[in-house]
Design a protein around this motif. Sequence first.
Motif, PDB file in Angstrom:
ATOM      1  N   GLY A  38      41.016  36.502  36.490  1.00 47.10           N
ATOM      2  CA  GLY A  38      40.479  36.356  37.671  1.00 47.10           C
ATOM      3  C   GLY A  38      39.657  35.086  37.976  1.00 47.10           C
ATOM      4  O   GLY A  38      39.069  34.568  36.960  1.00 47.10           O
ATOM      5  N   GLU A  39      40.110  34.517  39.047  1.00 46.17           N
ATOM      6  CA  GLU A  39      39.547  33.055  39.259  1.00 46.17           C
ATOM      7  C   GLU A  39      38.170  33.259  40.240  1.00 46.17           C
ATOM      8  O   GLU A  39      37.480  32.046  39.885  1.00 46.17           O
ATOM      9  N   ASP A  43      38.846  37.980  42.913  1.00 43.85           N
ATOM     10  CA  ASP A  43      40.182  37.949  42.281  1.00 43.85           C
ATOM     11  C   ASP A  43      40.137  38.770  40.887  1.00 43.85           C
ATOM     12  O   ASP A  43      41.119  39.455  40.582  1.00 43.85           O
ATOM     13  N   ARG A  46      40.469  42.244  42.216  1.00 47.27           N
ATOM     14  CA  ARG A  46      42.005  42.703  42.390  1.00 47.27           C
ATOM     15  C   ARG A  46      42.971  42.580  41.207  1.00 47.27           C
ATOM     16  O   ARG A  46      43.939  43.391  41.161  1.00 47.27           O
ATOM     17  N   VAL A 224      46.031  43.015  43.615  1.00 45.71           N
ATOM     18  CA  VAL A 224      46.328  41.801  44.030  1.00 45.71           C
ATOM     19  C   VAL A 224      47.734  41.766  44.450  1.00 45.71           C
ATOM     20  O   VAL A 224      48.272  40.699  45.074  1.00 45.71           O
TER      21      VAL A 224
END
Length: 444
Positions: A38-39, A43, A46, A224
């Motif tokens: 995850g960023e 994110d 997701r 995502v």
Amino acid sequence: MFTQEKTILRDLGNGLIMRRSTSADADALAAFNGRIHGENEQDTQRVAAWTHDLLARPHPTMNADDFTVVEDTSTGRIVSSMNLIPQTWTYEGIEFGVGRPELVGTDPEFRNRGLVRTQFEEVHKWSTERGHLVQAITGIPFYYRLFGYEMTLDLAGRRFGYEPHVPKLKDGEEEPYRIRVASEADLPFLAELYERASKRSMIACVRTPEIFKYELDGQSENNVDYYPRYIIENTSGEAVGYIQHRNWLGLTGINVIGYELKPGVSWLAVTPSVVRHLWAKGQEFAERDGKPRTSFGFVLGAQHPAYEALGKNLPSEHSPYAWYIRIPDLPGFLNQIKPALERRMAESIAVGHSREIKISFYRDGLRLVLEKGKLLTIESWKPSPDDDGAAAFPGLTFLQILFGYRSLEELCQSFPDCWYDGEDVRALIDILFPKKYSDVFPVA
């Protein structure tokens, strides 16, 4: 209480084991992958939802034990993992099996111990056992070259526009096309149009009814890789096409990742309505999520009818990135797609031609025998000091022309040790392996 049995694959030493996943790992693997990949907060959620779906929801191609898990036995903690998503792709319409490794990640504390390499060995074995001729993965630059992959197929070319590029309706003019969320009743129509879109691409991903159904209502909305499909209708209520985009904003707007129209329907007529939908939907999501919306976009590869229809109203262009492709048995793959290669010969200036072509990869190579336009022989061959073949491709660069990613001329310009001997060899390689457009939307 019932406990699913864990299948141990290997003792890795230092208290680490590699095992297969079970559905009971869904929560832990979701948390692990969200944290590793995850960023940002959204994110992370997701990616976690995607992982959880793969393990806990019935998937059309993947099983709950198709993750490798490296576990610290002293704590039960997951420290590294990856998975395999089986699917079928086509080469000029010829089907071949593909194993898609994904969600490759290791806790920073445990990196540089060969854990990913060990898991790739296992996942590649699974893929071979399932009859896959190819493995394909998306990911960071260079890294997957370490495991026998070559960047050799376009991935996600994009074009964007901004508010001045949104076509305006004239005063009193009604929207000529409506866009609604697709339902299960639309699946046959979606499948028909997806097949039509796939024919524009040299390489494409096959979607079965089960895959379409899963992508319609089997994935979590926060996944995502969840891309809802929308049906485009004319004012009479007739379905004329579809689009696909996420239900949240990208960096600055909504991006379409799938768009197709029925035969006989004008892209010039429909595409302005699609842009207005994206602009309005983007504002809706921006207000809901508290983010700015400044653009709309199409992520449809290097070329698409929508790009032609909008022209200068898509002023920003991002060139495609690339898929990593691995082919462990190159002669086997070439024999699988032989009908496509022979069709290219039959439709070329070399129709009925006969010739042996030895292609060097320096440490090994290929021997092709053409007899009256038919490929009688496709086999491994080893160059020698006395016979270095009729052409040469260093490393895995031959995969770039095999998948239409680069032309022979482009490779020779980029690699001084890529060469051919004679114009007849050049012509035959260009005929057998032309540069061609592809845009693959994989199963996730």
